[in-house]
Design a protein around this motif. Structure first.
Motif, PDB file in Angstrom:
ATOM      1  N   SER B 369     -56.476 -18.532  32.461  1.00  0.00           N
ATOM      2  CA  SER B 369     -55.876 -19.852  32.289  1.00  0.00           C
ATOM      3  C   SER B 369     -56.204 -20.725  33.489  1.00  0.00           C
ATOM      4  CB  SER B 369     -54.363 -19.713  32.150  1.00  0.00           C
ATOM      5  OG  SER B 369     -53.746 -20.962  32.353  1.00  0.00           O
ATOM      6  N   GLY B 371     -55.320 -24.409  34.882  1.00  0.00           N
ATOM      7  CA  GLY B 371     -54.491 -25.604  34.741  1.00  0.00           C
ATOM      8  C   GLY B 371     -54.910 -26.645  35.770  1.00  0.00           C
ATOM      9  N   SER B 373     -53.805 -30.365  37.185  1.00  0.00           N
ATOM     10  CA  SER B 373     -52.780 -31.409  37.152  1.00  0.00           C
ATOM     11  C   SER B 373     -53.215 -32.582  38.003  1.00  0.00           C
ATOM     12  CB  SER B 373     -51.452 -30.916  37.714  1.00  0.00           C
ATOM     13  OG  SER B 373     -51.270 -29.556  37.480  1.00  0.00           O
ATOM     14  N   ASN B 379     -47.896 -29.402  34.740  1.00  0.00           N
ATOM     15  CA  ASN B 379     -48.721 -28.474  33.980  1.00  0.00           C
ATOM     16  C   ASN B 379     -48.218 -27.059  34.239  1.00  0.00           C
ATOM     17  OD1 ASN B 379     -50.888 -27.103  32.800  1.00  0.00           O
ATOM     18  ND2 ASN B 379     -52.349 -28.688  33.444  1.00  0.00           N
ATOM     19  N   TYR B 381     -48.284 -22.931  33.203  1.00  0.00           N
ATOM     20  CA  TYR B 381     -48.742 -21.772  32.451  1.00  0.00           C
ATOM     21  C   TYR B 381     -47.531 -20.881  32.230  1.00  0.00           C
ATOM     22  CZ  TYR B 381     -50.343 -17.180  31.278  1.00  0.00           C
ATOM     23  OH  TYR B 381     -50.482 -15.977  30.631  1.00  0.00           O
ATOM     24  N   SER B 402     -54.482 -22.683  39.242  1.00  0.00           N
ATOM     25  CA  SER B 402     -54.043 -24.075  39.141  1.00  0.00           C
ATOM     26  C   SER B 402     -54.805 -24.922  40.147  1.00  0.00           C
ATOM     27  CB  SER B 402     -52.551 -24.203  39.458  1.00  0.00           C
ATOM     28  OG  SER B 402     -51.802 -23.365  38.630  1.00  0.00           O
TER      29      SER B 402
END
Lengths: 247, 490, 359
Positions: B369, B371, B373, B379, B381, B402
């Motif tokens: 994942s 992410g 932002s 945002n 997860y 992230s």
């Protein structure tokens, strides 16, 4: 000392050893050579008792005892040492702690006195010095961050400390440069070449045998010993390759 | 030659427009009155000529929904939604009709151009008057390809229909699987969808069939009309394979603010489903006004031995995203994968992730994942990896990264790991980073402007996921990431 | 007592089992004498609480004050700890006179004791708490750490039965430091709750430990570390071992507030399952509102490495010992941060005793 008769073994249901027979007497060094996939490492693991290596036929005795009926640690206490092709890393456990635990566990199983901390450290220092491994390294976690050569030398330090009757050394020469090869070879001779001990060297190449002269050489192919001879056989293999001999 | 082509195209388009593809066949200038009650549910069912069992199924879902609460555990600030102040069955004249592309919001126009969407296709997307015919003509290739595809699919035995048609034509198949993966009572939005779903897709790939194409190509045009309560059911029978692409890189405007889709996938023994999504619904303006609420329930049942489901998603749109494409790994040695890039900018909020429920022996899952932002967005997860007590030798690897652009946004990671079997090997890693000034400067010193530099770095960050997408989608998705983040740095 | 307990439907309590508490709250302590002589590690100030009451004869308060306590909490369990408790209030640049030890003995029923620690600028203290016995032992400790002050805390949860719940609420000012290590090696259920606020620039916090669970025991930790100022550093290192049908759960969160730039937050949560029916739950959570931060976490669950076990066995170590050795290595990381050697050794011994019994 070690008698292997018609040994059959499989891994994941796939037969690897298919009727292997071999005998080692005290004072002898045997080399087992063979192409990749012949079953060399399987033989080492079966003798060491690794879970997942299933014996489906045959018998193995070690000094007259049924080796296959013993647990791995009982085999070690009985005097069998398995040198790993890929020594395992154990984070959080120092070499010193690991070896002292192992040695004393073996001594207990044999009904011997445990070694004191000081006695053990003296022994460890001697063996480490002989193989050019610093005590600092022995205080670090088992094999963690060790180079390939250091791991193999560490195996020899362990062998020196444990002082087994029979050593089964699986590809101990792999990943070693020429200097390390000599050091390891000298270590094997020093620790194991005595009339009451025996060694089974498992190797793909002849080069370790320049340092550790075997009394007998066997060729393992497709799970069986297909030829046996003296040291000259190793040279023949080197010259002509496995194809000709295993065929 | 041109004439012939055009005429053929016309005919093909007429055909398509009538009913063959289903997606456009139900479009009539009719709508149900505002609000939601049992009569509306009956109305929807009747309009679709559904059998009695389907109506009962919907009514049951509706009654359940009334007893349920909207979930509040996500890190989302959801304004209260008045479910009575919405249409649940309406002709899709969601877009205002424009006389020409010149009337289109220049910003959207600019985005279309950046994405490289052909003019005529732009007209369709934007709802320009008369565009349909022209567009169908202009996208002749798509239609004829679609026709060819249909022949090809038919030959392979693949059933690919609107769900409304499937309910009529293959009631047994639909009845067998609808609601089996996502039961109506699963959650608030799934219950709502079950009661009022407008339309969607049904795919059945028979035993041993490798679906000869990506089920996607014509979607760009049709997707404009899929409506707010989409329902998708894909069943891959033993040893079959299908790759399904959903969504669109072009920004989609829709007056229906609430979207609550349900997607159910079933993979039997040795079957594989690859499901890719690019979601770019209208995210609202910079102040967070407007924008779609996207509450989606997506779940796969890997029922068979060695079955495999792979979810890949690129989420850049919607004001609010609440979405957790999941895998129930029931089959022995089944495999679940989740690859996600979620971008939030301005006031967007995304709470997305996956659940991997390991029930089968030797089942494996991978979660990656990414992410991103920016602006004032948030945002999150959110993921669950669960290993049941009888699931031996399960493996999971999760990587959750992230990237923050600016100091006014938020990036959050909420992983749950629940393991009841010691033979499992579960590894989870997460990192948080920002684009460093050094990276930016380095790229700019090589001649990129700031936005290009950001796009480059962000694409590098998301690469592992983007490379899971089918080729032509991947290129668009890359552009999309850059566009979504415009103005976020500097 | 009117006991309102949170339900597992509440997010922070999803893995908890508080079902035994109402009965314990109604029960009375059994009383009797428990020998605590083995539990003292040093010879600094000490307090002995028996069923929540100070045992004057065996206590030597030193810097500590026993009486009403300036600690209050809205936490569902922490708020129950009212009334008489202990306080350590050190003025600026004062170091506590030796290792402070507090032993809590319970003989059944329920007891609630608040504690309060305030360290003035540059002050230093090291506190060990040990929990033994039966019943429900509930604690609230409020901690205020002044600029450049340093507090080391080590907590042993060693009760045989019942339930131990501890709630810690800490605030750390500029350059202050809090290092807390918890060992759960008893047989009672536990709930560890902590909220640590890094309120000043460059504050430092460590909160972690080893939770060892067997039987049907449940260990449950929920820790929130909140970075509210720039330049803070936090570490959460937890190791959980679950044997038999036990459950060990770790929920650890790092929050970085807007503006708390240059935060460095790390979490390492690792679970080890020793038996089929055991459960490990992990939730390493990040909530980040600043971009110039270094936050990372790793989480793993598994069993002992089969290759390492065979390696040990091939060197002659019996399987039971090999497992204990590897398990010890697994938990040792989390106890490493105990600064006082005597305390570290005592905690390792307790862990070893647990591991020995597991073998």
């Amino acid at each position: 000392m070690l008698r292997i008769e018609d040994l059959h073994a499989e891994v994941d249901g796939k037969p690897i050893l298919k009727g292997l027979t071999l005998a080692l007497n005290a004072g002898e060094i045997h080399a087992i050579m063979g192409p990749n996939g012949a079953g060399k490492s399987t033989l080492a693991y079966v003798l060491g008792g690794r879970p997942g290596y299933e014996v489906t036929g045959g018998a193995v005795t070690f000094n007259g005892e049924d080796l296959l009926a013993m647990e791995p640690h009982e085999r070690a206490a009985a005097g069998l040492f398995l040198g790993f092709q890929y020594p395992v890393e154990i984070p959080g456990v120092s070499n010193v702690q690991f070896l002292r635990t192992a040695l004393n566990a073996q001594r207990r199983q044999r009904g011997e006195e445990e070694l004191s901390g000081a006695e053990f450290l003296k022994l460890a220092r001697t063996q480490a010095d002989a193989l050019g491994l610093s005590m600092d390294m022995l205080k670090r976690p088992v094999n963690v961050g060790f180079s390939g050569g250091e791991k193999k030398r560490n195996e020899m330090v362990q062998m020196g400390i444990i002082d087994p009757k029979l050593a089964i050394l699986d590809e101990t020469d792999s990943g070693l440069d020429i200097d390390a090869l000599r050091t390891v070879g000298e270590g094997i001779n020093r620790i194991m070449r005595t009339p009451d001990k025996a060694v089974l060297l498992i190797t793909h190449y002849q080069r370790l045998l320049d340092y550790v002269r075997p009394d007998f050489v066997h060729v393992l192919a497709a799970g069986r010993i297909v030829r046996s001879g003296g040291p000259e056989l190793a040279h023949e293999l080197e010259r002509e390759g496995y194809g000709a001999i295993a065929a | 030659m041109t004439d012939v082509r055009n005429r053929e195209a016309f005919e093909a388009a007429e055909e398509a427009a009538k009913y063959k593809w289903g997606f456009t066949s139900e479009i009539e200038q009719e709508f149900a009155p505002k609000g939601l009650n049992e009569d509306i549910v009956r109305f929807i069912s009747a309009k679709k000529g559904e059998p009695e069992w389907m109506l009962e199924w919907r009514l049951k879902a509706y009654r359940l929904w009334q007893t349920m609460q909207s979930p509040d555990w996500a890190k989302l600030d959801v304004p209260p939604i008045d479910y009575q102040d919405a249409y649940y069955y309406a002709a899709p004249k969601a877009k205002p009709t424009l006389a020409s592309l010149d009337e289109l919001d220049p910003e959207i126009r600019r985005t279309y151009e950046k994405l490289g969407i052909p003019i005529e296709e732009q007209k369709v997307l934007a709802g320009v008057e008369g565009a349909r015919k022209v567009a169908v003509d202009a996208v002749f290739d798509s239609v004829s390809v679609a026709t060819t595809f249909r022949e090809e699919l038919k030959k392979a035995g693949v059933i690919f229909l609107s769900i409304s048609e499937a309910i009529r034509e293959y009631p047994d198949l639909v009845k067998k699987w609808l609601g089996k993966v996502v039961p109506t009572q699963d959650n608030y939005f799934a219950a709502l969808n079950s009661a009022v779903f407008s339309d969607g897709t049904f795919v059945y790939v028979p035993e041993g069939v490798r679906c000869p194409m990506e089920l996607s190509t014509y979607f760009r045009i049709n997707a404009a009309n899929t409506g707010q309560f989409e329902r998708t059911l894909i069943v891959a029978d033993k040893g079959s394979y299908v790759s399904y692409l959903e969504g669109c890189t072009a920004p989609q405007r829709d007056e229906n603010q609430l979207h609550a889709a349900v997607v159910e996938l079933v993979a039997l023994d040795d079957a594989e489903i690859k499901y890719s999504t690019v979601q770019n619904w209208y995210p609202g303006d910079e102040q967070g006004r407007g924008g779609i609420y996207n509450f989606v329930t997506k779940r796969a049942l890997c029922q068979g031995r060695n079955s495999k489901v792979s979810w890949t998603q690129v989420e850049t749109g919607s004001a609010i995203t609440w979405k957790y494409p999941s895998c129930v790994l029931a089959g022995e040695n089944s495999v679940g994968e989740f690859y996600s890039v979620a971008v939030t900018n301005n006031r967007q909020q995304a709470d997305t992730g996956t659940k991997m429920i390991h029930l089968g022996k030797g089942s494996r899952s991978t979660i990656v994942s990414k992410g991103i932002s920016a602006g004032r967005s948030n945002n999150t997860y959110r993921g669950l990896v669960r290993v049941g007590p009888t699931a031996e030798n399960v493996r999971n690897f999760t990587q959750c990264d992230s990237l923050l652009l600016g100091d006014q946004c938020g990036a959050h990671t909420v992983p749950y790991i629940e393991v009841k079997n010691p033979s499992a090997t579960i590894e989870h890693e997460a990192t948080t980073s920002k684009i460093s000034d050094d990276q930016l400067f380095y790229a700019m010193a090589r001649g990129l402007d700031q936005e290009q530099a950001v796009a480059l770095i962000v694409n590098g960050f998301a690469k592992e996921v983007l490379q899971q997408l089918p080729m032509e989608f991947a290129v668009e998705a890359q552009k999309l990431l850059g566009i979504s983040l415009e103005g976020s740095v500097g | 007592m009117n006991l309102t307990l949170p339900s597992t439907r509440e997010e922070a309590w999803r893995w908890s089992d508080l079902s035994g508490l109402p009965a314990l709250a109604e029960a009375e302590p059994q009383g009797g004498v428990i020998d605590t002589s083995d539990l003292w590690i040093g010879d600094g100030p000490r307090l002995l609480f028996v069923d929540g009451r100070l045992d004057n004869a065996l206590s030597e308060p030193g810097d500590l004050i026993v009486g009403s306590v300036a600690a209050q909490s809205g936490h569902p369990l922490g708020r129950l700890a009212t009334g008489e408790g202990w306080t350590l209030d050190l003025a600026s640049n004062v170091a506590a006179s030796g290792l402070i030890e507090i032993v809590h003995v319970a003989t059944g029923g329920a007891n609630h004791v608040p504690g309060y620690i305030r360290l003035g600028e540059g002050a230093q203290a090291s506190i060990v708490e040990t929990f033994v016995g039966d019943g429900w032992t509930n604690r609230l400790t409020a901690i205020a750490i002044g600029p450049e002050a340093r507090l080391m805390r080590a907590i042993r949860l060693m009760q045989d039965t019942g339930f131990g719940s501890i709630r810690e609420e800490s605030e750390i000012l500029n350059g202050g430091s809090l290092v807390t290590t918890i060992l759960g090696a008893g047989a009672a259920g536990t709930r560890i709750d902590a909220e640590i606020l890094l309120a000043g620039h460059g504050a430092y916090a460590e909160f972690g430990g080893a939770l060892l669970a067997r039987g049907t025991q449940r260990h449950d930790a929920a820790v929130v570390v909140r970075h509210a100022a720039e330049g803070g550093t936090s570490r959460q290192i937890w190791r959980a071992v679950a044997d038999d049908r036990a459950t060990a759960s770790l929920a650890a969160r790092v929050e970085v507030a807007r503006g708390a730039q240059k935060t460095d937050g790390e979490q390492s949560l690792r679970g080890l399952l020793l038996k089929r029916a055991a459960t490990i739950n992990l939730k390493p959570e990040l909530e980040i509102f600043a971009d110039d931060v270094k936050c990372a976490h790793g989480a793993t669950v598994g069993e002992l490495d089969a290759r390492a076990l065979f390696y040990l066995e091939s060197r002659g170590v019996p399987p039971v010992e090999a497992k204990a050795l590897l398990t010890r290595a697994f938990v040792a990381d989390a106890l490493e941060r105990i600064g006082e050697e005597a305390v570290h050794d005592a905690f390792l011994r307790d862990a070893d005793t647990w591991l020995g019994a597991a073998a």
